[in-house]
Every structure is written in C-alpha cells, then in structure tokens.
Scaffold this active site. Structure first.
Site, PDB file in Angstrom:
ATOM      1  N   SER A   1       4.411 -19.131  -2.922  1.00  0.00           N
ATOM      2  CA  SER A   1       3.739 -18.827  -4.196  1.00  0.00           C
ATOM      3  C   SER A   1       2.231 -18.961  -4.101  1.00  0.00           C
ATOM      4  O   SER A   1       1.520 -18.721  -5.072  1.00  0.00           O
ATOM      5  CB  SER A   1       4.259 -19.753  -5.304  1.00  0.00           C
ATOM      6  OG  SER A   1       3.972 -21.113  -5.007  1.00  0.00           O
TER       7      SER A   1
ATOM      8  N   ASN B   1       6.603 -31.455  -9.038  1.00  0.00           N
ATOM      9  CA  ASN B   1       7.134 -31.123 -10.363  1.00  0.00           C
ATOM     10  C   ASN B   1       6.168 -31.500 -11.474  1.00  0.00           C
ATOM     11  O   ASN B   1       5.930 -30.714 -12.397  1.00  0.00           O
ATOM     12  CB  ASN B   1       8.479 -31.819 -10.575  1.00  0.00           C
ATOM     13  CG  ASN B   1       9.552 -31.330  -9.634  1.00  0.00           C
ATOM     14  OD1 ASN B   1       9.305 -30.460  -8.796  1.00  0.00           O
ATOM     15  ND2 ASN B   1      10.749 -31.881  -9.745  1.00  0.00           N
TER      16      ASN B   1
ATOM     17  N   THR C   1      -1.642   3.826 -47.373  1.00  0.00           N
ATOM     18  CA  THR C   1      -0.334   3.237 -47.096  1.00  0.00           C
ATOM     19  C   THR C   1       0.559   4.391 -46.653  1.00  0.00           C
ATOM     20  O   THR C   1       0.414   5.520 -47.147  1.00  0.00           O
ATOM     21  CB  THR C   1       0.280   2.542 -48.330  1.00  0.00           C
ATOM     22  OG1 THR C   1       0.496   3.515 -49.365  1.00  0.00           O
ATOM     23  CG2 THR C   1      -0.625   1.432 -48.854  1.00  0.00           C
ATOM     24  N   HIS C   2       1.449   4.133 -45.721  1.00  0.00           N
ATOM     25  CA  HIS C   2       2.331   5.177 -45.172  1.00  0.00           C
ATOM     26  C   HIS C   2       1.539   6.349 -44.590  1.00  0.00           C
ATOM     27  O   HIS C   2       2.009   7.483 -44.564  1.00  0.00           O
ATOM     28  CB  HIS C   2       3.299   5.705 -46.237  1.00  0.00           C
ATOM     29  CG  HIS C   2       4.058   4.635 -46.948  1.00  0.00           C
ATOM     30  ND1 HIS C   2       5.179   4.038 -46.431  1.00  0.00           N
ATOM     31  CD2 HIS C   2       3.824   4.031 -48.155  1.00  0.00           C
ATOM     32  CE1 HIS C   2       5.625   3.133 -47.282  1.00  0.00           C
ATOM     33  NE2 HIS C   2       4.824   3.095 -48.326  1.00  0.00           N
TER      34      HIS C   2
ATOM     35  N   LYS D   1     -13.724  17.724 -23.497  1.00  0.00           N
ATOM     36  CA  LYS D   1     -12.984  16.560 -23.980  1.00  0.00           C
ATOM     37  C   LYS D   1     -13.819  15.283 -23.959  1.00  0.00           C
ATOM     38  O   LYS D   1     -14.601  15.036 -23.046  1.00  0.00           O
ATOM     39  CB  LYS D   1     -11.717  16.338 -23.143  1.00  0.00           C
ATOM     40  CG  LYS D   1     -10.668  17.408 -23.293  1.00  0.00           C
ATOM     41  CD  LYS D   1     -10.111  17.476 -24.704  1.00  0.00           C
ATOM     42  CE  LYS D   1      -9.350  16.228 -25.103  1.00  0.00           C
ATOM     43  NZ  LYS D   1      -8.134  16.013 -24.276  1.00  0.00           N
TER      44      LYS D   1
ATOM     45  N   GLU E   1      -6.634   3.909 -26.488  1.00  0.00           N
ATOM     46  CA  GLU E   1      -5.292   4.231 -26.008  1.00  0.00           C
ATOM     47  C   GLU E   1      -4.764   3.140 -25.081  1.00  0.00           C
ATOM     48  O   GLU E   1      -3.583   2.778 -25.129  1.00  0.00           O
ATOM     49  CB  GLU E   1      -5.314   5.584 -25.300  1.00  0.00           C
ATOM     50  CG  GLU E   1      -5.570   6.743 -26.258  1.00  0.00           C
ATOM     51  CD  GLU E   1      -5.683   8.080 -25.544  1.00  0.00           C
ATOM     52  OE1 GLU E   1      -5.650   8.089 -24.291  1.00  0.00           O
ATOM     53  OE2 GLU E   1      -5.804   9.106 -26.220  1.00  0.00           O
TER      54      GLU E   1
END
Length: 473
Positions: free
Chosen positions: A25, A112, A157-158, A285, A292
């Site tokens: 590890s 540990n 809303t929505h 563009k 994103e």
C-alpha cells in the site's frame, strides 16, 4: 523482520509475488508519512516518560523524525519498492539511520492504531483545507450576489417561470449550501478529534504509556475511550466521504445552472475564455467544461461513499485488513475537490451576467399571477378562491395572447367582480419583488441583510480554517 515490513518472524517462506502485490500500500499511503512521523514523535515522548527510552535516545529519535518530515516535504524522503506500507518504510529508514535505537520506537503501538491515527490527522488537515476553498467559492457567490441585488430575474420551479426574484437572491442561495457543507466539516472535526494512538493492535498496551498525553500533543481533544473501537472505527472516514459527496452534489447543481445560463437559449451568462474550452471541429464553440465536469465528477464522489460503506458493513470484532481500502476513496475525493473547487471558483468570479436579458424575462410566463391572488387575499378573499381567480386570469390571457396587465376592465370583472382595475397596480416586477421584504425574502432590502450575514459567516469560517492550518505540517 523482512526488509521494509513490520512482521515476518514466524514465517518460514517469503510472501509470493502475488501476495506482495496485493498487500503493498506504500504507493498510495505514502502521503500519510508526515502524519506518521508526527505520531512517532509523540510516541517517543511517551516512551521516554515511561522509562522505555533514555533521554538521549528519545532526543536522537525525535531529531531524526523531525528531519525526516522536512525531507518528505522536500521530496528527498521516498520509499523503496520493497517497502510494504508507509509505516514499514519509515521504520526501515529510521533503523538504517539510528540502528537499534530506531527499532525501539515500535514498543507499545501497532500498525492498527498507528494507521488510524495517521488517517485522522491527515483528514482533519485536509478538511480544513477544503473549508478554505469552500469559503473562497462562497465568497465568489456573495460578491456576484451583491452586484446584482437590484436586478430582477425570473425565479424557477420545475424549470418553469414561477415568481420574479432578485438575481442577487438567486445567486446567494449557493453560498448558503456551501456554508452548510462547511458547518458539517466543522462538526465532523469535533468527532474526529479523538486519538486512537495507544490502543495497540486492539487491547491497549501493558506498558506504562499515557494515550491522553499523546492525544493532546497531536492536537486531539482526547484519546478514544475503547481500544477495540479505536482501531476498528472508520465512522469518521465514512462521514467525511459523505460530506465531500454532498459538496459534489452542490457543485453539480451549480454546474447544471451555469450550463443553462451560458446556453444561447438562456443567454444569461458570458463565461470567461480562461474558464471555457473549444471544439476540435467546430471553431465557433465555447463550451462550459468547468460546469460540466462539476456535474460529472459528483458521480465519483458519491461512489466513494458507497465504497467505504460497503467495505465497512460486514467487519466483525476489531481490525480487519479490509480497512486498508478506506484510504484510496477518500484520497480520490480530496484530489477531486482540490482540482475542482478552484476551477469553479474562478468560473463564478469571472462570469458576466447579461442583466438586460435577465430583467426582460422576469415578468414572462405569467410570473405575476401570484400577485393577483395575494391582492385578493388582502381584500378578504380566501386564498383557495383567489388562486382559482388568478388561474382564470392566466387562462384568459393565454386564450387572447396577452399579458396579465393587458386584461381589460370588462375581462377582469367578468372573471370575478372583485377584480377591479386597481389590481394592475401590483402587476409589475419591481413591486412584486420589493413586497417580499420579510426575513429570507427576495426584496432587495432583505437580500442585502442576507448578504451581510453571509459575509460575516465566511469571515468566521475562514478564521476557523486558518487557525486549524496554522499548526499543520
């Protein structure tokens, strides 16, 4: 002892290559090295106080460990391919430098309790650094909100036009969500501030050691009260992963809105070139890639929570090797946020809002219909009836292709006798926004008070994080 390992005395055969590869590890836990070294310094002090190290031995060990911290940050201190994990690598280096005295440091502790102590120390520092970046982002939203308090915008809303709002109010909502994330991290830190060091493998130590003393030296509030719980608990890791995932969800919402804002259909925001990308085939563009990627990267942050919870759900008794899988998901979450947060902050800071476009769209979609209902309520009509009357006004306007303010006196009276021409006095955006002046409302006066409170809160959170980081490595 095997080279770079902390075990091996009872084995007759060396580990198979496949076992070595699976067990190793150090390639990802090496970032815990400075925290392991800090824990070792505190442990050396405890061993000295118990008479298990002479003052001279303790001094030489502490001096060497301190040098190793410096060398780690300089990139000079590095593990070897034979090292199994960060703990074995650091002990190997210490023994190579100090001989037998370096090997005495292992008394009274185990990997540990060592690894979970390192991990708590690491995460507490990392969380404070995330708080600084979240505060930077919250301040970017507050700055944009303050510039646009007086700008009228459609509220949604929505994804449909609902009621007009202050654009500053709309923008400021994100600062509140980010401050809740900060509050969660601060609250999490209180529970993470307990040291497992001294728990040993699971049963504590028979040596005359003082876990509470080492806890305080390492900046913890206290030691964990149960040695078995100390080495097996990873609630702090799961909780941190959840908070980071919720941050990711909030960043994803921000990204979604900025993708919409920057679209030609909305035309609300112009993105700075520095925080946009282009197309390999379409020269025109200008893509909102930061926004994103904020949406996309939320998936891995959420996935890391699931990874940790799944790893934990069936572990019996004390330490199990499964717990090696706790670190990489959180390292990934932190790495993700550390690259994402500065980019989003820059995108928000440099965004330019097209206030004329936004303001023109504020009254569209019959967003002032609620003003008619409220106007009727003030004049004694039950809201349930007023709601129906206002809806009838919208229905009439849709049929005639007109706005609410263009209904004639006769049309108003035909819809309901209580709709007198005076109702047109409330059918304007500025009045609709200004009328909502109560605490938390969208009126400019209320939004200005909200922004002042937000500024005070981000000042407090920044001070908290800076104080935490002042003592970091």
């Amino acid at each position: 002892m095997s080279h770079g390992k902390l075990w091996g005395g009872r084995f007759n055969e060396s580990a198979a290559d496949a076992m070595e590869a699976l067990s190793r590890s150090v390639h990802f836990d090496w970032r815990l090295a400075p925290y392991d070294l800090r824990g070792s310094i505190a442990h050396a002090h405890i061993l000295e106080s118990a008479g298990l190290l002479t003052p001279a031995e303790s001094q030489s060990i502490v001096e060497e460990l301190t040098l190793m911290i410096t060398q780690y940050h300089e990139g000079v201190l590095v593990p070897e391919s034979s090292d199994e994990d960060v703990h074995g690598a650091l002990e190997r280096i210490l023994v190579e430098r100090l001989g037998e005295a370096g090997g005495k440091l292992r008394a009274g502790r185990s990997r540990n309790d060592q690894v979970v102590t390192d991990f708590r120390l690491f995460l507490r520092d990392a969380a404070a650094q995330i708080v600084v970046q979240l505060t930077d982002l919250a301040d970017a939203f507050i700055s944009q909100a303050e510039k646009h308090v007086q700008v009228a915008a459609p509220g949604f809303t929505h994804l449909q036009h609902a009621q007009p709002v202050s654009l500053g109010h709309e923008i400021a909502k994100h600062a509140h969500a980010l401050l809740r994330d900060i509050d969660r991290l601060q609250d999490w830190d209180k529970r993470a501030a307990y040291s497992p060091l001294g728990a040993g493998a699971l049963a504590g130590s028979a040596l005359e050691l003082d876990p509470k003393r080492s806890a305080l030296e390492l900046g913890f509030t206290d030691a964990v009260a149960n040695s078995i719980d100390a080495v097996s608990d990873r609630d702090f890791a799961a909780e941190a992963a959840f908070v980071f995932a919720l941050v990711g969800v909030h960043l994803s919402r921000i990204g979604e809105e900025w993708c919409l804002y920057a679209s030609k259909e909305f035309g609300w925001v112009n993105l700075a070139d520095a925080y946009s990308t282009g197309s390999s085939i379409m020269p025109q563009k200008k893509n909102p890639d930061v926004a994103e990627l904020a949406r996309g990267k939320s998936g891995r942050l959420i996935g890391n929570v699931v990874t940790i919870l799944t790893m934990l759900k069936g572990l019996p008794f004390a330490y199990n090797r499964d717990l090696q899988e706790d670190k990489e998901p959180l390292f990934d979450s932190l790495d993700t946020l550390n690259v994402l947060l500065p980019a989003i902050t820059g995108m928000i800071q440099t965004s330019t809002f097209n206030v004329d476009v936004i303001s023109r769209s504020a009254p569209t979609g019959y967003s002032l219909a609620t003003e008619i209902a409220d106007w009727l309520v003030v004049r004694g009509m039950a809201f349930s009836i007023a709601h129906e009357v206002a809806g009838a006004c919208v229905r009439q306007c849709e049929a005639s292709g007109i706005d609410l303010g263009q209904l004639s006196d006769a049309e108003l009276a035909q819809i309901n006798p209580k709709l007198t021409p005076e109702v047109r006095q409330v059918l304007h955006v500025d009045g609709a926004i200004a009328g909502r002046s109560r605490f938390g409302g969208t009126a400019p006066a209320a939004v200005s008070l909200q922004i002042a409170a937000l500024k005070s809160e981000t000042s407090r959170t920044r001070a908290w994080a800076e104080l935490k980081l002042a003592s970091t490595l």
